[in-house]
Design a protein around this motif. Structure first.
Motif, PDB file in Angstrom:
ATOM      1  N   GLY A 246       0.883  -1.160  -0.233  1.00 53.37           N
ATOM      2  CA  GLY A 246       0.034  -0.050  -0.055  1.00 53.37           C
ATOM      3  C   GLY A 246       0.832   1.183  -0.103  1.00 53.37           C
ATOM      4  N   GLN A 247       1.938   1.282   0.698  1.00 52.28           N
ATOM      5  CA  GLN A 247       2.700   2.336   0.748  1.00 52.28           C
ATOM      6  C   GLN A 247       3.549   2.615  -0.598  1.00 52.28           C
ATOM      7  OE1 GLN A 247       5.303   1.220   4.093  1.00 52.28           O
ATOM      8  NE2 GLN A 247       3.952   2.096   5.562  1.00 52.28           N
ATOM      9  N   VAL A 248       3.850   1.638  -1.336  1.00 53.06           N
ATOM     10  CA  VAL A 248       4.562   1.534  -2.411  1.00 53.06           C
ATOM     11  C   VAL A 248       3.447   2.030  -3.576  1.00 53.06           C
ATOM     12  CG1 VAL A 248       5.451   0.200  -4.482  1.00 53.06           C
ATOM     13  CG2 VAL A 248       5.881  -0.284  -2.179  1.00 53.06           C
ATOM     14  N   GLU A 249       2.480   1.645  -3.398  1.00 54.25           N
ATOM     15  CA  GLU A 249       1.219   2.365  -4.527  1.00 54.25           C
ATOM     16  C   GLU A 249       1.301   3.527  -4.106  1.00 54.25           C
ATOM     17  OE1 GLU A 249      -3.322   1.480  -5.781  1.00 54.25           O
ATOM     18  OE2 GLU A 249      -2.574   0.419  -4.022  1.00 54.25           O
ATOM     19  N   ARG A 250       0.922   4.024  -3.082  1.00 56.20           N
ATOM     20  CA  ARG A 250       0.807   5.873  -2.803  1.00 56.20           C
ATOM     21  C   ARG A 250       1.909   6.502  -3.339  1.00 56.20           C
ATOM     22  NH1 ARG A 250      -1.584   3.025   1.592  1.00 56.20           N
ATOM     23  NH2 ARG A 250       0.085   3.421   2.979  1.00 56.20           N
ATOM     24  N   GLY A 251       3.303   5.844  -2.925  1.00 57.01           N
ATOM     25  CA  GLY A 251       4.232   6.538  -3.405  1.00 57.01           C
ATOM     26  C   GLY A 251       4.425   6.758  -4.874  1.00 57.01           C
ATOM     27  N   HIS A 252       4.097   5.642  -5.492  1.00 58.57           N
ATOM     28  CA  HIS A 252       4.053   5.909  -7.144  1.00 58.57           C
ATOM     29  C   HIS A 252       2.976   6.816  -7.551  1.00 58.57           C
ATOM     30  CE1 HIS A 252       7.400   3.229  -8.267  1.00 58.57           C
ATOM     31  NE2 HIS A 252       6.983   2.482  -7.376  1.00 58.57           N
ATOM     32  N   LYS A 253       1.843   6.750  -6.719  1.00 53.67           N
ATOM     33  CA  LYS A 253       0.864   7.884  -7.239  1.00 53.67           C
ATOM     34  C   LYS A 253       0.949   9.168  -7.201  1.00 53.67           C
ATOM     35  CE  LYS A 253      -3.362   4.612  -6.731  1.00 53.67           C
ATOM     36  NZ  LYS A 253      -4.638   4.359  -5.912  1.00 53.67           N
ATOM     37  N   ALA A 254       1.951   9.327  -5.988  1.00 57.36           N
ATOM     38  CA  ALA A 254       2.374  10.569  -5.742  1.00 57.36           C
ATOM     39  C   ALA A 254       3.279  11.246  -6.650  1.00 57.36           C
ATOM     40  CB  ALA A 254       2.929  10.788  -4.275  1.00 57.36           C
ATOM     41  N   ALA A 255       4.194   9.864  -7.261  1.00 55.14           N
ATOM     42  CA  ALA A 255       5.234  10.633  -8.140  1.00 55.14           C
ATOM     43  C   ALA A 255       4.801  10.831  -9.238  1.00 55.14           C
ATOM     44  CB  ALA A 255       6.362   9.297  -8.183  1.00 55.14           C
ATOM     45  N   ILE A 256       3.490  10.374  -9.819  1.00 58.88           N
ATOM     46  CA  ILE A 256       2.937  10.659 -11.125  1.00 58.88           C
ATOM     47  C   ILE A 256       2.252  12.046 -10.897  1.00 58.88           C
ATOM     48  CG2 ILE A 256       0.914  10.164 -12.692  1.00 58.88           C
ATOM     49  CD1 ILE A 256       1.552   7.151 -11.935  1.00 58.88           C
ATOM     50  N   SER A 257       1.915  12.262  -9.895  1.00 64.01           N
ATOM     51  CA  SER A 257       1.327  13.786  -9.958  1.00 64.01           C
ATOM     52  C   SER A 257       2.234  14.836  -9.460  1.00 64.01           C
ATOM     53  CB  SER A 257      -0.033  13.844  -8.967  1.00 64.01           C
ATOM     54  OG  SER A 257       0.739  13.380  -7.627  1.00 64.01           O
ATOM     55  N   ASN A 258       3.294  14.593  -9.056  1.00 64.53           N
ATOM     56  CA  ASN A 258       4.488  15.542  -8.553  1.00 64.53           C
ATOM     57  C   ASN A 258       4.820  16.367  -9.877  1.00 64.53           C
ATOM     58  OD1 ASN A 258       6.636  16.874  -7.875  1.00 64.53           O
ATOM     59  ND2 ASN A 258       7.312  15.233  -6.247  1.00 64.53           N
ATOM     60  N   PRO A 259       4.862  17.377 -10.122  1.00 62.81           N
ATOM     61  CA  PRO A 259       5.065  18.187 -11.363  1.00 62.81           C
ATOM     62  C   PRO A 259       6.797  18.249 -11.598  1.00 62.81           C
ATOM     63  CG  PRO A 259       4.200  19.890  -9.820  1.00 62.81           C
ATOM     64  CD  PRO A 259       4.125  18.356  -9.182  1.00 62.81           C
ATOM     65  N   LYS A 260       7.268  18.132 -10.308  1.00 64.23           N
ATOM     66  CA  LYS A 260       8.800  18.299 -10.337  1.00 64.23           C
ATOM     67  C   LYS A 260       9.570  16.910 -10.999  1.00 64.23           C
ATOM     68  CE  LYS A 260       9.136  21.728  -6.722  1.00 64.23           C
ATOM     69  NZ  LYS A 260       9.904  22.134  -5.596  1.00 64.23           N
ATOM     70  N   ASN A 261       8.633  15.886 -10.923  1.00 62.84           N
ATOM     71  CA  ASN A 261       9.226  14.519 -11.410  1.00 62.84           C
ATOM     72  C   ASN A 261       9.487  14.809 -13.098  1.00 62.84           C
ATOM     73  OD1 ASN A 261       9.716  13.742  -8.943  1.00 62.84           O
ATOM     74  ND2 ASN A 261       7.854  12.268  -9.006  1.00 62.84           N
ATOM     75  N   SER A 262      10.528  13.972 -13.585  1.00 65.54           N
ATOM     76  CA  SER A 262      10.571  13.831 -14.888  1.00 65.54           C
ATOM     77  C   SER A 262       9.379  13.113 -15.380  1.00 65.54           C
ATOM     78  CB  SER A 262      12.250  13.410 -15.323  1.00 65.54           C
ATOM     79  OG  SER A 262      12.176  11.879 -14.878  1.00 65.54           O
ATOM     80  N   GLU A 263       9.351  13.025 -16.779  1.00 67.39           N
ATOM     81  CA  GLU A 263       8.387  12.479 -17.572  1.00 67.39           C
ATOM     82  C   GLU A 263       8.798  10.852 -17.356  1.00 67.39           C
ATOM     83  OE1 GLU A 263       5.434  12.670 -18.718  1.00 67.39           O
ATOM     84  OE2 GLU A 263       5.684  14.598 -17.662  1.00 67.39           O
ATOM     85  N   GLU A 264      10.203  10.644 -17.402  1.00 64.37           N
ATOM     86  CA  GLU A 264      10.803   9.285 -17.469  1.00 64.37           C
ATOM     87  C   GLU A 264      10.395   8.716 -15.813  1.00 64.37           C
ATOM     88  OE1 GLU A 264      15.119   7.076 -17.247  1.00 64.37           O
ATOM     89  OE2 GLU A 264      14.931   9.026 -18.397  1.00 64.37           O
ATOM     90  N   ALA A 265      10.441   9.443 -15.122  1.00 66.56           N
ATOM     91  CA  ALA A 265      10.057   9.013 -13.537  1.00 66.56           C
ATOM     92  C   ALA A 265       8.750   8.501 -13.425  1.00 66.56           C
ATOM     93  CB  ALA A 265      10.558   9.954 -12.836  1.00 66.56           C
ATOM     94  N   LYS A 266       7.797   9.616 -14.299  1.00 68.45           N
ATOM     95  CA  LYS A 266       6.249   9.433 -14.023  1.00 68.45           C
ATOM     96  C   LYS A 266       5.959   8.019 -14.931  1.00 68.45           C
ATOM     97  CE  LYS A 266       5.279  13.944 -13.472  1.00 68.45           C
ATOM     98  NZ  LYS A 266       4.607  15.296 -14.161  1.00 68.45           N
TER      99      LYS A 266
END
Length: 79
Positions: A49-69
């Motif tokens: 559950g924590q991993v899932e929430r972390g990846h969802k947050a990474a997708i919505s973070n505007p500071k992350n690269s498109e590759e990371a998303k």
């Protein structure tokens, strides 16, 4: 609310600590047994559950690269 995995680890620590009273160890054992019976102590499920929430947050973070998303999207699809 406390993370059930952390609570379970703390209770296990109480059981193995020779400086804790027998009364404290009995209470810890009872609570740990309750958690295990209810499935609350399943740390693998909590971790997922924590991993899932972390990846969802990474997708919505505007500071992350498109590759990371894209990586996070792939991981979520595979889950």
């Amino acid at each position: 609310m406390a993370n059930p995995g952390n609570v379970a680890r703390g209770l296990k620590g109480t059981l193995s600590n020779p400086n804790n009273s027998e009364e404290a160890k009995e209470r810890a054992a009872e609570r740990l047994q309750q958690m295990e019976q209810s499935g609350e102590a399943d740390s693998a499920e909590a971790h997922a559950g924590q991993v899932e929430r972390g990846h969802k947050a990474a997708i919505s973070n505007p500071k992350n690269s498109e590759e990371a998303k894209q990586h996070s999207k792939k991981v979520l699809e595979d889950m």
